[in-house]
Enzyme design. Sequence first.
Site, short mmCIF file in Angstrom:
data_model
loop_
_atom_site.label_atom_id
_atom_site.label_comp_id
_atom_site.label_asym_id
_atom_site.label_seq_id
_atom_site.Cartn_x
_atom_site.Cartn_y
_atom_site.Cartn_z
CE LYS A 27 -32.08 62.82 41.30
NZ LYS A 27 -31.10 63.22 42.56
N PRO A 108 -37.91 72.16 44.44
CG PRO A 108 -37.67 71.80 46.76
CD PRO A 108 -38.23 71.29 45.31
N GLY A 112 -31.46 68.56 45.07
CA GLY A 112 -30.94 67.35 44.91
C GLY A 112 -32.07 66.30 44.34
CG LEU A 113 -35.85 67.11 45.75
CD1 LEU A 113 -36.96 67.97 46.24
CD2 LEU A 113 -36.18 65.51 46.12
N GLY A 114 -33.49 66.71 41.29
CA GLY A 114 -33.33 66.46 39.83
C GLY A 114 -34.35 67.35 39.05
N GLY A 115 -35.07 68.26 39.61
CA GLY A 115 -35.98 69.25 38.80
C GLY A 115 -35.59 69.71 37.70
CB SER A 118 -37.62 66.23 35.95
OG SER A 118 -38.63 65.69 35.91
CG ASP A 150 -29.77 63.77 37.38
OD1 ASP A 150 -29.85 64.79 36.64
OD2 ASP A 150 -29.72 63.88 38.68
#
Length: 310
Positions: A27, A108, A112-115, A118, A150
């Site tokens: 995200k 990564p 900050g991409l929520g990996g 998710s 999140d």
Amino acid sequence: MTGESSHPAQKPMAAEGGKLILPAFAKINLSLEVLGKRPDGYHEIMSVMQTVELHDELSFRPAKEIILRCNLPSLNDEDNLVFKAARLLARCADIRNGVEIELVKRIPVAGGLGGGSSDAACTLIVLNRLWHLDYPLEKLQDLSAELGSDVAFFLQGGAALAEGRGERLSPLPAFPTTWVVLLTPHISLPDKTRFLYSCLTPANHTDGSTTLALSLALREGQPIPSTLFRNTFEPILRKKYRLIEDLHSKLRLPGVEVIGLSGSGPTLYALCASKSVANTIYERLLNLPETTVFLTRTISREEIRAKMGH
Ligand code: C5P
């Protein structure tokens, strides 16, 4: 380093040799405002979150116990949110058998991409089916709050307004499909999210009105002025890390409509006017030192549902 996130369309709930193979999408935060500190130590936030096509891949196979294998050895342990999600669901439903999960990381870590969140949400969705639990979304949302703020967002994805500590969600109409270049600088901070939240002072707190205006524009299908893409952490990170400031200036190119920071960073995103603009920028920046570059696009809730087969 580079990473292309455009993969051939995935079959819904693809089964290969008895394995279920599913994508877990990343995200970006189109906006993220921190409103204040709460008595429980978390911060009250308002954020518009949007899934992008860049994804990790998870495969699931029935097994006697819960086993996780990850292509990154540092994530191959019981602290991994995938393992925690499987154990949480098994405990909650009193499941005695297990599952073997293989996790291929492309998003990564701590970018900050929520990996990680998710991956955890994908695990809850798949095991809910594999173990025939039939828990409704609300039950999975309640459970997900134990895993991270999140995780709940990723149970549906698409575009959503997130409030509370990030777990209270209002789905938003699809953001127009937009091509995105992501730049993840190789900055590692132990316990990054907690640390960056702890750097905030009341002077950084805002009232959420920018995020509300962004979600209203999305609801009404209005054009979104670039001033509404606001992230509390962006000025802090650009000041603290020269590399982030440099990357920000490198993204100021013709055809880039918005440059934003995702989550508490350090990934910067550029929303591009077209696929060809995004491609040109991706090719121009892909050899940047100390940075991983991705070319991706936004992906809606409906597209995700089709790929996940629900
Ligand atoms: O919920 P999650 O595990 O992702 O949060 C990691 C840390 O980030 C929390 O322990 C907290 O210190 C901080 N945080 C916060 N307010 C939020 C989300 C996270 O203070 N809304």
